[in-house]
Design a protein around this motif. Structure first.
Motif: not given
Length: 83
Positions: A14-33
């Motif tokens: 959560g808010l302890a590291n907001p960049n975590a969600l960005l990185l997780a989404n980027a990994a999700f997108d990478a796997v899909m691509k």
């Protein structure tokens, strides 16, 4: 696995590291691509990043508390502004 990383980034970090969600989404997108087996690399990177990240579930707890209050009180009118 990618879906669970996105959930962990939101719910556990959560808010302890907001960049975590960005990185997780980027990994999700990478796997899909790029698919499997190469998709294991961004998943591994995201997993290590999330595992070593500070944790805070304050936003998760906050939305749960707000939803519970709405369940208890129903839809209340918006208060008037006296400013």
């Amino acid at each position: 696995m990618a879906r669970r990383l996105v959930i962990s980034a939101s719910e556990d970090i959560g808010l302890a590291n907001p960049n975590a969600l960005l990185l997780a989404n980027a990994a999700f997108d990478a796997v899909m691509k790029i698919g499997w087996p190469e998709g294991r690399i961004p998943l591994a990177e995201a997993t290590v990043y999330l595992a070593t990240s500070p944790k805070s579930n304050s936003a998760y707890e906050g939305i749960n508390s707000a939803l519970e209050l709405v369940r208890q009180t129903g839809n209340l009118p918006v208060p008037l502004s006296f400013a």
